[in-house]
Scaffold this motif. Structure first.
Motif, mmCIF file in Angstrom:
data_model
loop_
_atom_site.group_PDB
_atom_site.id
_atom_site.type_symbol
_atom_site.label_atom_id
_atom_site.label_comp_id
_atom_site.label_asym_id
_atom_site.label_seq_id
_atom_site.Cartn_x
_atom_site.Cartn_y
_atom_site.Cartn_z
ATOM 1 N N MET A 77 0.776 -0.989 0.105
ATOM 2 C CA MET A 77 -0.249 -0.002 -0.138
ATOM 3 C C MET A 77 0.872 1.035 0.298
ATOM 4 N N ASN A 78 -0.077 1.998 -0.685
ATOM 5 C CA ASN A 78 1.396 3.217 -0.575
ATOM 6 C C ASN A 78 1.060 4.549 0.858
ATOM 7 N N LYS A 79 2.526 4.669 1.403
ATOM 8 C CA LYS A 79 2.317 4.601 2.573
ATOM 9 C C LYS A 79 2.028 6.218 2.142
ATOM 10 N N ASP A 80 1.523 7.054 1.387
ATOM 11 C CA ASP A 80 1.089 7.999 1.479
ATOM 12 C C ASP A 80 -0.592 8.262 1.823
ATOM 13 N N TYR A 81 -1.115 7.249 1.599
ATOM 14 C CA TYR A 81 -2.426 7.295 1.681
ATOM 15 C C TYR A 81 -3.058 6.568 2.528
ATOM 16 N N GLN A 82 -2.197 6.053 4.185
ATOM 17 C CA GLN A 82 -2.238 5.422 4.800
ATOM 18 C C GLN A 82 -3.636 6.601 5.073
ATOM 19 N N THR A 83 -4.362 6.008 6.301
ATOM 20 C CA THR A 83 -5.326 6.588 7.187
ATOM 21 C C THR A 83 -4.411 8.099 8.454
ATOM 22 N N LYS A 84 -4.869 8.945 8.661
ATOM 23 C CA LYS A 84 -4.756 9.966 9.910
ATOM 24 C C LYS A 84 -5.441 9.420 10.658
ATOM 25 N N GLU A 85 -6.221 8.010 10.655
ATOM 26 C CA GLU A 85 -6.734 7.574 12.286
ATOM 27 C C GLU A 85 -8.062 8.376 12.258
ATOM 28 N N LYS A 86 -8.176 9.371 11.293
ATOM 29 C CA LYS A 86 -9.283 9.812 11.623
ATOM 30 C C LYS A 86 -11.031 9.406 10.868
ATOM 31 N N GLU A 87 -10.963 8.117 10.847
ATOM 32 C CA GLU A 87 -12.114 7.471 10.460
ATOM 33 C C GLU A 87 -13.364 7.503 11.295
ATOM 34 N N ILE A 88 -13.790 7.460 10.996
ATOM 35 C CA ILE A 88 -15.486 7.412 11.890
ATOM 36 C C ILE A 88 -16.142 6.445 11.856
ATOM 37 N N VAL A 89 -17.032 5.338 12.561
ATOM 38 C CA VAL A 89 -17.344 4.430 12.018
ATOM 39 C C VAL A 89 -18.984 5.067 12.768
ATOM 40 N N GLU A 90 -19.954 4.766 12.497
ATOM 41 C CA GLU A 90 -21.310 4.684 12.716
ATOM 42 C C GLU A 90 -21.956 2.778 12.251
ATOM 43 N N GLU A 94 -16.074 7.158 7.677
ATOM 44 C CA GLU A 94 -15.722 8.508 7.197
ATOM 45 C C GLU A 94 -14.273 8.179 7.473
ATOM 46 N N SER A 95 -13.200 8.781 6.335
ATOM 47 C CA SER A 95 -11.910 8.740 6.590
ATOM 48 C C SER A 95 -11.500 9.265 5.689
ATOM 49 N N LEU A 151 -16.640 9.514 2.317
ATOM 50 C CA LEU A 151 -17.777 9.773 3.153
ATOM 51 C C LEU A 151 -18.379 8.259 2.523
ATOM 52 N N ILE A 152 -18.836 7.273 3.016
ATOM 53 C CA ILE A 152 -19.309 6.256 2.511
ATOM 54 C C ILE A 152 -20.739 5.618 3.551
ATOM 55 N N TYR A 159 -16.981 -2.533 0.564
ATOM 56 C CA TYR A 159 -15.854 -1.564 1.257
ATOM 57 C C TYR A 159 -14.899 -2.212 1.740
ATOM 58 N N ASN A 160 -14.234 -1.460 1.366
ATOM 59 C CA ASN A 160 -12.822 -1.937 2.143
ATOM 60 C C ASN A 160 -12.192 -1.570 3.062
ATOM 61 N N TYR A 161 -12.836 -1.099 4.358
ATOM 62 C CA TYR A 161 -12.600 -0.238 5.480
ATOM 63 C C TYR A 161 -11.305 -0.267 5.981
ATOM 64 N N ILE A 162 -9.975 -1.186 5.080
ATOM 65 C CA ILE A 162 -8.405 -0.668 5.646
ATOM 66 C C ILE A 162 -7.862 0.422 4.269
ATOM 67 N N ILE A 163 -7.841 -0.288 3.297
ATOM 68 C CA ILE A 163 -8.194 0.556 2.253
ATOM 69 C C ILE A 163 -8.724 1.700 1.672
ATOM 70 N N PHE A 164 -9.740 1.514 2.043
ATOM 71 C CA PHE A 164 -10.757 2.428 1.644
ATOM 72 C C PHE A 164 -11.266 2.493 0.070
ATOM 73 N N ASP A 165 -10.887 1.399 -0.686
ATOM 74 C CA ASP A 165 -11.466 1.041 -1.877
ATOM 75 C C ASP A 165 -12.785 0.243 -1.957
ATOM 76 N N THR A 166 -13.584 0.885 -3.261
ATOM 77 C CA THR A 166 -15.164 -0.280 -2.980
ATOM 78 C C THR A 166 -15.034 0.440 -4.637
ATOM 79 N N GLU A 167 -16.287 -1.370 -4.533
ATOM 80 C CA GLU A 167 -16.225 -1.328 -6.163
ATOM 81 C C GLU A 167 -18.352 -1.125 -5.670
#
Length: 161
Positions: free
Chosen positions: A1-14, A29-30, A39-40, A81-89
């Motif tokens: 995974m590209n290290k520039d796109y790792q999350t800031k850990e500002k993920e909000i899950v409801e 939200e990431s 946001l998804i 939705y892959n909530y680890i790398i945020f990719d979505t099909e």
């Protein structure tokens, strides 16, 4: 995974877990290191039994807020939705809106790591002036460039509105 796109850990899950792996009213939200927000949300989702990082969603709405403040809105019947790398099909009745641009297709792959979305299958693209029919379109979030092509190298069909 590209290290520039790792999350800031500002993920909000409801979400609300109703029965085992079935969830309702899901919202994620990431934000990436460059500042783009994703946001998804969906009415219903099921955790993939083969890969617990994947959530299969129904009645999906997503929004990507770009660095210039503009946003890309995506709706579809279904998504994975892959909530680890945020990719979505996304699939089924996919619609993408960005400014005056509208993309409709049956399938769309969103890669936050590659900064792009790829729409294909029964694809139309519209703006204020034209309607275009092609096999695939790629939208780059950084450059905001769009590439269109047909799989068989035939001409892309364009009509004036």
């Amino acid at each position: 995974m590209n290290k520039d796109y790792q999350t800031k850990e500002k993920e909000i899950v409801e979400l609300e877990i109703t029965n085992g792996n079935i969830m309702t009213n899901i919202s994620y939200e990431s934000q990436d290191f460059e500042g783009r927000r994703y946001l998804i949300k969906s009415k219903k989702g099921i955790v993939n039994k083969d890969n617990s990082n994947i959530i299969k969603m129904e009645n999906v709405e997503a929004k990507i807020i770009l660095l210039d403040g503009s946003f890309v809105k995506i709706t579809s019947n279904y998504a994975e939705y892959n909530y680890i790398i945020f990719d979505t099909e996304f699939n089924g009745n996919v619609k993408v809106n960005h400014l005056d641009h509208v993309i409709k297709s049956e399938d769309l792959v969103l890669s936050m790591e590659r900064d792009q979305l790829e729409a294909f299958n029964n694809l139309t693209y519209e703006n204020l002036d034209l309607i275009m029919f092609a096999d695939k379109i790629i939208f780059d979030f950084k450059t905001k460039n769009i590439k269109t092509f047909n799989f068989d190298n035939s001409n892309i069909k364009i009509q004036n509105k």
